[in-house]
Design a protein around this motif. Structure first.
Motif, PDB file in Angstrom:
ATOM      1  N   LEU A 158       0.671  -1.001   0.039  1.00  0.00           N
ATOM      2  CA  LEU A 158       0.069  -0.026  -0.320  1.00  0.00           C
ATOM      3  C   LEU A 158       0.981   1.341  -0.058  1.00  0.00           C
ATOM      4  CD1 LEU A 158      -3.104   1.068   0.703  1.00  0.00           C
ATOM      5  CD2 LEU A 158      -2.210   1.388   2.862  1.00  0.00           C
ATOM      6  N   GLU A 160       0.556   5.203   0.124  1.00  0.00           N
ATOM      7  CA  GLU A 160      -0.673   6.384   0.518  1.00  0.00           C
ATOM      8  C   GLU A 160       0.012   7.482   0.494  1.00  0.00           C
ATOM      9  OE1 GLU A 160      -2.710   7.684   4.515  1.00  0.00           O
ATOM     10  OE2 GLU A 160      -3.041   5.881   3.995  1.00  0.00           O
ATOM     11  N   GLY A 162      -0.406  11.354   0.897  1.00  0.00           N
ATOM     12  CA  GLY A 162      -1.229  12.201   2.008  1.00  0.00           C
ATOM     13  C   GLY A 162      -1.161  13.841   1.864  1.00  0.00           C
ATOM     14  N   LYS A 167       3.257   7.542   2.702  1.00  0.00           N
ATOM     15  CA  LYS A 167       3.250   6.146   3.779  1.00  0.00           C
ATOM     16  C   LYS A 167       3.313   5.178   2.878  1.00  0.00           C
ATOM     17  CE  LYS A 167       0.563   7.512   7.733  1.00  0.00           C
ATOM     18  NZ  LYS A 167      -0.343   7.513   8.487  1.00  0.00           N
ATOM     19  N   THR A 168       4.201   3.892   3.138  1.00  0.00           N
ATOM     20  CA  THR A 168       4.134   2.638   2.684  1.00  0.00           C
ATOM     21  C   THR A 168       3.746   1.679   3.855  1.00  0.00           C
ATOM     22  OG1 THR A 168       6.618   2.226   3.196  1.00  0.00           O
ATOM     23  CG2 THR A 168       5.870   3.154   0.927  1.00  0.00           C
ATOM     24  N   GLN A 180       6.877   6.141   6.882  1.00  0.00           N
ATOM     25  CA  GLN A 180       6.516   7.405   6.336  1.00  0.00           C
ATOM     26  C   GLN A 180       7.507   8.257   6.149  1.00  0.00           C
ATOM     27  OE1 GLN A 180       3.305   9.031   8.859  1.00  0.00           O
ATOM     28  NE2 GLN A 180       4.343   8.489  10.668  1.00  0.00           N
ATOM     29  N   SER A 190      -6.076  12.452   1.079  1.00  0.00           N
ATOM     30  CA  SER A 190      -5.119  11.281   0.739  1.00  0.00           C
ATOM     31  C   SER A 190      -5.587  10.213  -0.324  1.00  0.00           C
ATOM     32  CB  SER A 190      -4.898  10.724   2.110  1.00  0.00           C
ATOM     33  OG  SER A 190      -5.951  10.037   2.615  1.00  0.00           O
ATOM     34  N   ARG A 191      -4.645   9.638  -0.769  1.00  0.00           N
ATOM     35  CA  ARG A 191      -5.047   8.832  -1.910  1.00  0.00           C
ATOM     36  C   ARG A 191      -4.218   7.413  -1.625  1.00  0.00           C
ATOM     37  NH1 ARG A 191      -5.144   8.454  -7.602  1.00  0.00           N
ATOM     38  NH2 ARG A 191      -5.972   6.071  -8.132  1.00  0.00           N
ATOM     39  N   GLN A 192      -4.790   6.359  -1.782  1.00  0.00           N
ATOM     40  CA  GLN A 192      -4.222   5.026  -1.554  1.00  0.00           C
ATOM     41  C   GLN A 192      -4.094   4.174  -2.715  1.00  0.00           C
ATOM     42  OE1 GLN A 192      -6.368   3.257   1.773  1.00  0.00           O
ATOM     43  NE2 GLN A 192      -4.944   4.195   3.510  1.00  0.00           N
ATOM     44  N   ASP A 243      -7.413  -2.354   6.831  1.00  0.00           N
ATOM     45  CA  ASP A 243      -7.570  -1.234   7.676  1.00  0.00           C
ATOM     46  C   ASP A 243      -6.105  -1.143   8.569  1.00  0.00           C
ATOM     47  OD1 ASP A 243      -7.533   1.104   9.204  1.00  0.00           O
ATOM     48  OD2 ASP A 243      -9.606   0.787   9.942  1.00  0.00           O
TER      49      ASP A 243
END
Length: 366
Positions: A158, A160, A162, A167-168, A180, A190-192, A243
């Protein structure tokens, strides 16, 4: 098409591109790389239809053109040529002539128009990230990616983007790694996205060679990483990542500080006599002491004690020793911080002076 290029300028970019090409392909053209000469540069492209890599090499003496040639054979030829050799490529009918010094060879080709490209949707988000910082993020979390899990969304990472960071996150259901890095925001929240395992591994290899910044471009179904010398495009995994915030334990009441090198070496020694299949290791925590023990079906045993900074209740808990070794392998600090609750709760592993990385390891029954 005709172009002359120095072996040192060509070999490493060519090897990077050839790394994307799969050895066994259903489409013959996918075993080839696309060589394109125009605008003062030689661009080389390789793809497996999931990941596409393009590298660009400046050239001076050339005639524009394009063709595809077998990736592995071209790499092997260039690797065996003498250092600093000047390699000349000339396209004659449907053959590519390769010459350097007294060496001559002829490679088969396939038309450039048959070479496919990874489908790209329009770019929706863009951000610039320090290449070395991004490499560090991928290195700190990549080990926790699943391999061939039926939950296909775990076979990747993942990423992300932000408001002010990148972030990974990776998990295989038994351990989780999160890291991060501060970066310019993408705007609009944010976009994931989930990047497949191969895309992550190729990006890690590429970032070894890059100085400065890398531009990340996100589309609906692809992620593109661009620098002046390469472009890597990877399809995204269509799925919903767990999550990760819910997985991170927040109820730990036993905080242990240990010397990273000492703990890692003790784990390495004790692990030798753990069960080869389950890799279980027993951890007994008491005031000032962390005792490690392992045994296997051959009735062999090993144990070692590590002096730690801890005052509190005793605890016995089991772990897969490989998971702990992996975490300690990516932690950069001299000390490591373990946060535990009870024998059924996951352990939280952090660097004492930094909050940019978090690692979670589930316990195992012994």
């Amino acid at each position: 098409m005709k172009v002359s290029v120095n072996r040192e300028a060509l070999l490493k970019p060519l090897q990077q591109v050839a790394g994307v090409v799969e050895r066994r392909q259903t489409l013959p053209v996918l075993s080839n790389v696309l060589m394109r000469v125009n605008d003062g540069q030689l661009s080389i492209t390789g793809t497996d239809l999931e990941v596409e890599m393009v590298t660009r090499i400046p050239v001076e003496n050339y005639e524009a053109g394009e063709i595809t040639v077998p990736a592995r054979k071209l790499v092997d030829i260039c690797r065996e040529l003498p250092d600093k050799a000047e390699i000349e490529f000339t396209l004659a009918e449907d053959r590519l002539n390769v010459a350097a010094g007294r060496f001559r060879s002829t490679l088969s080709t396939l038309p450039a128009e048959d070479f496919p490209s990874v489908e790209k949707s329009g770019t929706e988000s863009t951000t610039e990230v320090d290449a070395k910082g991004l490499k560090r993020l991928l290195d700190k979390t990549g080990f926790a990616m699943a391999q061939q899990d039926v939950r296909y969304f775990l076979n990747g990472m993942l990423i992300e983007l932000g408001a002010d960071n990148v972030k990974t996150v990776a998990t295989d259901g038994h351990r989780l790694a999160l890291s991060q890095l501060s970066a310019p925001g993408i705007g609009g929240g944010s976009r994931q996205v989930i990047v497949p395992r191969k895309g992550v591994l190729e990006l890690q290899r590429l970032l070894n060679e890059v100085e400065g910044n890398v531009t990340l471009l996100l589309g609906a179904n692809h992620l593109c990483a661009e620098s002046p010398v390469f472009t890597l495009t990877t399809k995204l995994v269509d799925g919903r990542f767990p999550d990760y915030e819910r997985v991170i334990p927040r109820n730990g009441d036993k905080v242990v500080y240990a010397d990273k090198v000492e703990l890692r070496q003790a784990l390495n020694r004790t692990a030798i006599l753990s069960n080869e299949k389950f890799r279980g290791i027993r951890v007994n925590l008491s005031s000032g002491l962390l005792q490690l023990s392992a045994n296997n079906p051959e009735q062999e045993e090993a144990e070692e004690s590590v002096i730690v900074d801890y005052e509190g209740d005793s605890l016995e808990i089991g772990f897969n020793v490989g998971y702990l070794q992996d975490v300690l392998g990516v932690i950069e600090a001299d000390k490591v911080k373990l946060i535990l609750h009870d024998s059924n709760s996951s352990a939280l592993v952090e660097e004492p002076e930094s909050d940019d990385s978090t690692f979670v390891v589930m316990p195992m029954k012994l």
